[in-house]
Write a protein that holds these residues in place. Structure first.
Motif, PDB file in Angstrom:
ATOM      1  N   UNK A 139     -11.965 -11.856 -12.881  1.00 10.72           N
ATOM      2  CA  UNK A 139     -10.522 -11.589 -12.813  1.00 10.72           C
ATOM      3  C   UNK A 139     -10.257 -10.086 -12.798  1.00 10.72           C
ATOM      4  N   UNK A 140     -10.980  -9.348 -13.664  1.00  8.73           N
ATOM      5  CA  UNK A 140     -10.783  -7.896 -13.731  1.00  8.73           C
ATOM      6  C   UNK A 140     -11.147  -7.231 -12.409  1.00  8.73           C
ATOM      7  N   UNK A 141     -12.251  -7.711 -11.809  1.00  5.12           N
ATOM      8  CA  UNK A 141     -12.673  -7.133 -10.541  1.00  5.12           C
ATOM      9  C   UNK A 141     -11.639  -7.394  -9.442  1.00  5.12           C
ATOM     10  N   UNK A 200      -7.111  -5.591  -5.980  1.00  2.00           N
ATOM     11  CA  UNK A 200      -5.705  -5.669  -5.582  1.00  2.00           C
ATOM     12  C   UNK A 200      -4.963  -4.375  -5.904  1.00  2.00           C
ATOM     13  N   UNK A 201      -5.264  -3.795  -7.071  1.00  2.00           N
ATOM     14  CA  UNK A 201      -4.624  -2.540  -7.464  1.00  2.00           C
ATOM     15  C   UNK A 201      -5.000  -1.422  -6.498  1.00  2.00           C
ATOM     16  N   UNK A 224       0.655   1.843  -0.804  1.00  3.05           N
ATOM     17  CA  UNK A 224       1.759   2.684  -1.281  1.00  3.05           C
ATOM     18  C   UNK A 224       1.596   4.123  -0.795  1.00  3.05           C
ATOM     19  N   UNK A 225       0.389   4.614  -0.806  1.00  2.00           N
ATOM     20  CA  UNK A 225       0.111   5.984  -0.342  1.00  2.00           C
ATOM     21  C   UNK A 225       0.406   6.107   1.139  1.00  2.00           C
ATOM     22  N   UNK A 226      -0.012   5.126   1.902  1.00  2.00           N
ATOM     23  CA  UNK A 226       0.240   5.160   3.375  1.00  2.00           C
ATOM     24  C   UNK A 226       1.733   5.111   3.652  1.00  2.00           C
ATOM     25  N   UNK A 227       2.449   4.289   2.939  1.00  2.00           N
ATOM     26  CA  UNK A 227       3.906   4.188   3.148  1.00  2.00           C
ATOM     27  C   UNK A 227       4.589   5.518   2.797  1.00  2.00           C
ATOM     28  N   UNK A 228       4.114   6.160   1.730  1.00  2.00           N
ATOM     29  CA  UNK A 228       4.709   7.467   1.339  1.00  2.00           C
ATOM     30  C   UNK A 228       4.481   8.508   2.430  1.00  2.00           C
TER      31      UNK A 228
END
Length: 451
Positions: free
Chosen positions: A426-428, A433-434, A441-445
């Motif tokens: 689950x952590x992996x 996903x993170x 998010x970086x690409x959208x910015x």
């Protein structure tokens, strides 16, 4: 003397011939005596019979584990007969003969005749000359053969035992007797057991319990209990009594009967393989073999199938004597090859621990995994194999190829370090996903800034 001296002076050649003739005569007489002596030894040589099947265990094997090849309670046949430590059982063997005669329609005279008629054939079954007179050998064979028959009958049917039977009664000696029956040097040719057992019994009701089957059935019933180390003996009816040489040979045949189906069409490539712990690190998965054959080890699609091996206090003794038979005959080294590849798989107690975890090995040894590891590693000491006929050559080659793959190792590392527990999985996944979310998010910015 003077005349003789004058003749010699007058004819010096005569003196030389006399002096040279004497040593020649001595040499000729010595050579003749040596020739006679050597011819006598040649004439006394024991003929090597093609039917020999009962051997002395080679010293190189015996020196590794003397006790595994030396009877402790009962001698069977001539090789260990008369040893001081085994004499206590002699009276019990004669009592079994007495019971056999009482139950059988044959007289002692008839029993002696059965064995005497087979004496030449019996002698030819041993790999060395039996230096016993005819009557002494016949007595030994008869008493020991009937002892085995009575032992098997009483093992199968407790109703045949009496209260004075110290082998099955009190004190109970069966646990000392049956290991001795598994030893290569302590065997009788199977055909003599068959001849003596085939005599009609007076107690027909008792024999109804056995379905009037041959001694082969009784041997199978016995070996299935005490000689079983894995797989099944369901195929015992496929082994004809004519093919069975003795107990150890029958046990081997029960184990390897299905092996003809496992012959690989490929030439053996290697005789070494990684240990279980290393195979696990490379991503190999383990599974209990699905076949009934103990020696059917397979590797396919990253899965190593090994039939279940049951290890008890008697396993080492049984395996060592089966191996000794193969090493003496040097033909179809199925069991020798099996212990060889198991020795490759097991280097440390950790390897045994993994095999136990996967259900492939089940043991009842007090020393735990350490004792199992030591036993498996010692079984191959001084055991020879034929490289070009190694039955697991293809398995070894495929395992080595799999383990050398960098892709397999990296995938195995991923599974073992990041997916070995539900929480880590689950952590992996959450971390992935993170990471993806952060990247998006970086690409959208960046896109919005450019706009």
């Amino acid at each position: 003397m003077i005349a003789g001296s004058r003749d010699q002076r007058e004819n010096p050649k005569m003196e030389g011939s006399i002096q040279s003739a004497a040593p020649n005569d001595i040499d000729n007489r010595c050579t003749s005596a040596l020739e006679t002596s050597m011819m006598e030894k040649l004439d006394k040589l024991f003929p090597m019979s093609p039917s020999r099947c009962i051997y002395r265990v080679p010293h190189r094997l015996r020196s590794v584990c003397e006790k595994a090849y030396t009877p402790q309670v009962v001698s069977i046949g001539p090789l260990h007969h008369g040893k001081e430590t085994l004499k206590a059982m002699e009276e019990h063997k004669w009592r079994y003969l007495q019971c056999y005669i009482a139950r059988n329609n044959l007289s002692l005279k008839d029993c002696i005749k059965i064995v005497r008629d087979q004496e030449t054939r019996l002698r030819s079954c041993y790999s060395e000359a039996i230096e016993l007179q005819s009557d002494e050998l016949i007595s030994i064979i008869l008493v020991d053969a009937v002892f085995i028959i009575e032992f098997l009958l009483r093992y199968s049917d407790p109703g045949l035992r009496d209260e004075n039977d110290c082998i099955f009664g009190t004190p109970e000696m069966i646990y000392g007797v049956w290991p001795d029956l598994m030893m290569l040097e302590n065997q009788l040719p199977f055909f003599i057991l068959e001849h003596l057992f085939s005599a009609p019994f007076e107690d027909t009701d008792t024999l109804e319990d056995f379905g009037r089957l041959s001694i082969l059935h009784l041997c199978h019933e016995f070996l299935n209990q005490v000689g079983h180390i894995g797989g099944t003996f369901d195929n015992w009816k496929d082994v004809s009594k004519e093919e069975v040489l003795h107990f150890v040979d029958f046990l081997r045949k029960l184990h390897i009967a299905p092996m003809s189906e496992l012959q690989s069409a490929r030439q053996p490539e290697q005789v070494t393989a990684p240990c279980i712990e290393e195979l696990k690190r490379a991503g190999v998965k383990f599974k209990i073999g699905s076949t009934k054959n103990l020696f059917d080890i397979r590797f396919k699609d990253g899965i190593l199938e090994i039939p279940k091996l049951v290890i008890s206090d008697s396993t080492e003794l049984v395996l060592r004597n089966l191996i000794a038979l193969e090493q003496c005959r040097r033909k179809d080294l199925y069991i020798s090859d099996y212990v060889c590849i198991m020795d490759q798989f097991v280097n440390t107690p950790k390897d045994v621990e993994l095999l136990v975890h996967y259900g492939i090995v089940e043991h009842m040894l007090g020393g735990g995994n350490d004792e199992v590891s030591t036993m498996i590693n010692s079984l191959t000491t001084e055991v020879g194999i034929t490289v070009m006929e190694f039955h697991y050559g293809t398995v070894c080659a495929d395992l080595n190829k799999f383990c050398s793959s960098l892709w397999h190792r990296r995938m195995a590392n991923l599974r073992q370090n990041y997916f070995n527990t539900p929480w880590k999985t689950v952590s992996f996944i959450a971390a992935v996903f993170l990471l993806i979310f952060t990247a998006v998010q970086t690409i959208c910015s960046i896109i919005s800034l450019k706009a």
